[in-house]
Design an enzyme around this catalytic site. Structure first.
Site, PDB file in Angstrom:
ATOM      1  N   ASN A  24     -10.122 -15.188  25.003  1.00  0.00           N
ATOM      2  CA  ASN A  24     -10.761 -15.429  23.709  1.00  0.00           C
ATOM      3  C   ASN A  24     -12.112 -14.707  23.697  1.00  0.00           C
ATOM      4  O   ASN A  24     -13.034 -15.117  24.380  1.00  0.00           O
ATOM      5  CB  ASN A  24     -10.928 -16.939  23.518  1.00  0.00           C
ATOM      6  CG  ASN A  24     -11.665 -17.304  22.240  1.00  0.00           C
ATOM      7  OD1 ASN A  24     -12.237 -16.453  21.576  1.00  0.00           O
ATOM      8  ND2 ASN A  24     -11.664 -18.589  21.919  1.00  0.00           N
ATOM      9  N   HIS A  67      -7.132 -15.352  14.977  1.00  0.00           N
ATOM     10  CA  HIS A  67      -8.072 -15.484  16.094  1.00  0.00           C
ATOM     11  C   HIS A  67      -7.296 -15.848  17.361  1.00  0.00           C
ATOM     12  O   HIS A  67      -6.448 -16.747  17.342  1.00  0.00           O
ATOM     13  CB  HIS A  67      -9.101 -16.560  15.761  1.00  0.00           C
ATOM     14  CG  HIS A  67      -9.987 -16.921  16.909  1.00  0.00           C
ATOM     15  ND1 HIS A  67     -10.612 -15.963  17.688  1.00  0.00           N
ATOM     16  CD2 HIS A  67     -10.353 -18.126  17.431  1.00  0.00           C
ATOM     17  CE1 HIS A  67     -11.324 -16.564  18.626  1.00  0.00           C
ATOM     18  NE2 HIS A  67     -11.184 -17.871  18.495  1.00  0.00           N
ATOM     19  N   CYS A 115     -16.515 -17.908  16.392  1.00  0.00           N
ATOM     20  CA  CYS A 115     -15.268 -17.134  16.429  1.00  0.00           C
ATOM     21  C   CYS A 115     -14.805 -16.679  15.047  1.00  0.00           C
ATOM     22  O   CYS A 115     -13.947 -15.809  14.939  1.00  0.00           O
ATOM     23  CB  CYS A 115     -14.168 -17.947  17.085  1.00  0.00           C
ATOM     24  SG  CYS A 115     -14.608 -18.433  18.737  1.00  0.00           S
TER      25      CYS A 115
HETATM   26  N1  ACO Z   1      -7.376 -25.545  35.608  1.00  0.00           N
HETATM   27  C1  ACO Z   1      -6.741 -26.640  36.045  1.00  0.00           C
HETATM   28  N2  ACO Z   1      -6.856 -27.836  35.458  1.00  0.00           N
HETATM   29  C2  ACO Z   1      -7.649 -27.925  34.383  1.00  0.00           C
HETATM   30  C3  ACO Z   1      -8.349 -26.813  33.864  1.00  0.00           C
HETATM   31  C4  ACO Z   1      -8.187 -25.593  34.534  1.00  0.00           C
HETATM   32  N3  ACO Z   1      -8.802 -24.457  34.117  1.00  0.00           N
HETATM   33  N4  ACO Z   1      -9.059 -27.210  32.777  1.00  0.00           N
HETATM   34  C5  ACO Z   1      -8.815 -28.515  32.612  1.00  0.00           C
HETATM   35  N5  ACO Z   1      -7.966 -28.945  33.584  1.00  0.00           N
HETATM   36  C6  ACO Z   1      -7.430 -30.288  33.788  1.00  0.00           C
HETATM   37  C7  ACO Z   1      -8.265 -31.357  33.141  1.00  0.00           C
HETATM   38  O1  ACO Z   1      -9.312 -31.730  34.008  1.00  0.00           O
HETATM   39  C8  ACO Z   1      -7.240 -32.449  32.954  1.00  0.00           C
HETATM   40  O2  ACO Z   1      -7.067 -33.094  34.193  1.00  0.00           O
HETATM   41  P1  ACO Z   1      -6.846 -34.689  34.247  1.00  0.00           P
HETATM   42  O3  ACO Z   1      -5.555 -34.926  33.498  1.00  0.00           O
HETATM   43  O4  ACO Z   1      -6.763 -34.944  35.698  1.00  0.00           O
HETATM   44  O5  ACO Z   1      -8.031 -35.282  33.558  1.00  0.00           O
HETATM   45  C9  ACO Z   1      -5.949 -31.702  32.675  1.00  0.00           C
HETATM   46  O6  ACO Z   1      -6.163 -30.368  33.142  1.00  0.00           O
HETATM   47  C10 ACO Z   1      -5.566 -31.633  31.213  1.00  0.00           C
HETATM   48  O7  ACO Z   1      -6.701 -31.266  30.470  1.00  0.00           O
HETATM   49  P2  ACO Z   1      -6.635 -31.139  28.916  1.00  0.00           P
HETATM   50  O8  ACO Z   1      -8.010 -30.820  28.395  1.00  0.00           O
HETATM   51  O9  ACO Z   1      -5.911 -32.306  28.356  1.00  0.00           O
HETATM   52  O10 ACO Z   1      -5.697 -29.871  28.748  1.00  0.00           O
HETATM   53  P3  ACO Z   1      -5.084 -29.288  27.446  1.00  0.00           P
HETATM   54  O11 ACO Z   1      -3.620 -29.254  27.547  1.00  0.00           O
HETATM   55  O12 ACO Z   1      -5.686 -29.904  26.216  1.00  0.00           O
HETATM   56  O13 ACO Z   1      -5.577 -27.783  27.486  1.00  0.00           O
HETATM   57  C11 ACO Z   1      -7.242 -26.346  26.564  1.00  0.00           C
HETATM   58  C12 ACO Z   1      -6.965 -27.503  27.507  1.00  0.00           C
HETATM   59  C13 ACO Z   1      -6.512 -25.117  27.043  1.00  0.00           C
HETATM   60  C14 ACO Z   1      -8.736 -26.076  26.546  1.00  0.00           C
HETATM   61  C15 ACO Z   1      -6.738 -26.708  25.141  1.00  0.00           C
HETATM   62  O14 ACO Z   1      -7.226 -27.967  24.766  1.00  0.00           O
HETATM   63  C16 ACO Z   1      -7.186 -25.710  24.124  1.00  0.00           C
HETATM   64  O15 ACO Z   1      -6.772 -24.566  24.136  1.00  0.00           O
HETATM   65  N6  ACO Z   1      -8.033 -26.111  23.171  1.00  0.00           N
HETATM   66  C17 ACO Z   1      -8.562 -25.179  22.200  1.00  0.00           C
HETATM   67  C18 ACO Z   1      -9.701 -24.483  22.826  1.00  0.00           C
HETATM   68  C19 ACO Z   1     -10.175 -23.375  21.998  1.00  0.00           C
HETATM   69  O16 ACO Z   1      -9.444 -22.796  21.234  1.00  0.00           O
HETATM   70  N7  ACO Z   1     -11.442 -23.078  22.153  1.00  0.00           N
HETATM   71  C20 ACO Z   1     -12.121 -22.060  21.525  1.00  0.00           C
HETATM   72  C21 ACO Z   1     -11.918 -22.031  20.034  1.00  0.00           C
HETATM   73  S1  ACO Z   1     -13.280 -21.654  19.097  1.00  0.00           S
HETATM   74  C22 ACO Z   1     -13.919 -20.459  19.825  1.00  0.00           C
HETATM   75  O17 ACO Z   1     -13.175 -19.556  19.975  1.00  0.00           O
HETATM   76  C23 ACO Z   1     -15.335 -20.437  20.367  1.00  0.00           C
END
Ligand code: ACO
Length: 325
Positions: A279, A249, A111
């Site tokens: 993204n 980003h 990214c």
């Molecule tokens: N829909 C519904 N529930 C979901 C989903 C979904 N799409 N995805 C995960 N969950 C669930 C999980 O299973 C978990 O359930 P559980 O509590 O029963 O175990 C719950 O939601 C919470 O999951 P978390 O991973 O804790 O959710 P979080 O609030 O951290 O959000 C997210 C997840 C959006 C991915 C966040 O961590 C994030 O944005 N991280 C950065 C990701 C990123 O920027 N990636 C790319 C950057 S680099 C690049 O661009 C290649």
């Protein structure tokens, strides 16, 4: 010597996939995706590969710059999803646009790809080796996303953005940059789809999807991005208040909000378009830059900071004066 962006362009596929569309294939909901990420829909390729998208963005950037492809000395494409191992995506763009005088190659920083490519272009221009460089960030993440994994597939989209950068006589404008990497933390965000067969063991080539530790990436981004923005402004001898726009980003709305909070900068100066595209990896920054350029939001003399982070892990920032208009 003055180094400036003289044109921008972007391209996203026609096909829009909404959160509700995704809720029909994995256990998720519009509400979960919107509140956790800010994304409402993303554009997904229906056959356009990375090179095709990159070439379209390139043509638009050349048109915006008012120059011919033959004037390009170099094409740098930041991508982690090239259509094939070789020829590089940059060479395919070269062939498509007819940039017969350009050296062309890809650069892989996930990214952070556009920022790394822009900073690399700057180095060539500042050294006086080239005059005009086409910098592209393009990714087709839909090719490497596991469409049965709700924790990743809802986040990404496809697209391409480009900028023509030129060195000219003059002393107006600033250009400062920094980049960094932490290979130790590579497994936090990875895709092993390039795993190949082995001569001795006869192992067959394997496909692999993108994997991500979302919370680790989140923590990394909200700490590292404010740090590099502070560092690049300090090195340039300007204050955060002097910066008109922070073009970041687009990974998650909440990440940008956290960065704004840490920097004590209003979200009014951190434009977002993640709602419409998700993204798009290396494409997020140049697509947003092009949108702002075409909407007339960028004024000559504005100080901009572009910043990105991603797989590698990698991060980078560029501070420069907008000279168009
Ligand atoms: N829909 C519904 N529930 C979901 C989903 C979904 N799409 N995805 C995960 N969950 C669930 C999980 O299973 C978990 O359930 P559980 O509590 O029963 O175990 C719950 O939601 C919470 O999951 P978390 O991973 O804790 O959710 P979080 O609030 O951290 O959000 C997210 C997840 C959006 C991915 C966040 O961590 C994030 O944005 N991280 C950065 C990701 C990123 O920027 N990636 C790319 C950057 S680099 C690049 O661009 C290649």
């Amino acid at each position: 010597m003055e180094i400036k962006i003289i044109g921008t362009g972007s391209f996203v596929p026609e096909h829009a996939v909404t959160n509700d569309d995704l809720a029909a294939i994995v256990d998720t909901s519009d509400e979960w995706i919107r509140t956790r990420t800010g994304i409402r829909e993303r554009r997904i390729s229906e056959g356009e590969g990375t090179s095709r998208m990159a070439a379209e963005a390139a043509k638009r950037a050349l048109e915006n710059a008012g120059i011919k492809a033959e004037e390009l000395d170099m094409i740098l494409l930041g991508t982690s999803t090239p259509d094939c191992c070789f020829p590089s995506g940059a060479c395919e763009v070269q062939a498509e646009i007819g940039a017969v005088n350009a050296a062309a190659y890809d650069l892989s920083a996930a990214c952070s790809g556009f920022i790394f490519a822009l900073n690399t272009a700057y180095s060539f221009l500042a050294a006086g080796l080239y005059r005009t460089i086409l910098v592209i960030g393009a990714d087709c993440l839909s090719k490497i996303v596991d469409w049965s994994d709700r924790s990743t597939c809802v986040l990404f989209g496809d697209g391409a953005g480009a900028a023509v950068v030129r060195a000219e006589e003059g002393d107006g404008g600033r250009f400062h940059m920094l980049m960094g990497s932490d290979g130790q933390r590579g497994p936090v965000l990875a895709c092993t789809s390039r795993t190949v067969g082995n001569f001795r063991t006869g192992t067959k080539p394997q496909l692999g999807y993108m994997t991500m530790d979302g919370q680790e990436v989140f923590k990394f981004a909200v700490k590292k991005v404010p740090e590099i923005i502070e560092q690049v402004t300090e090195e340039a001898g300007v204050s955060l208040e002097d910066v008109r726009w922070f073009i970041l980003h687009q990974a998650n709305y909440r990440i940008s909000e956290s960065i704004a909070k840490r920097l004590k900068v209003s979200m009014d100066r951190i434009p977002m378009n993640i709602e419409s595209y998700g993204n798009t990896s290396a494409a997020t920054v140049p697509v947003l830059l092009d949108e702002m350029n075409r909407q007339g939001k960028l004024k000559k003399g504005d100080l901009l900071v572009l910043a990105g982070f991603g797989g590698g892990l990698t991060w980078g920032a560029t501070l420069f004066t907008w000279q168009m208009g």
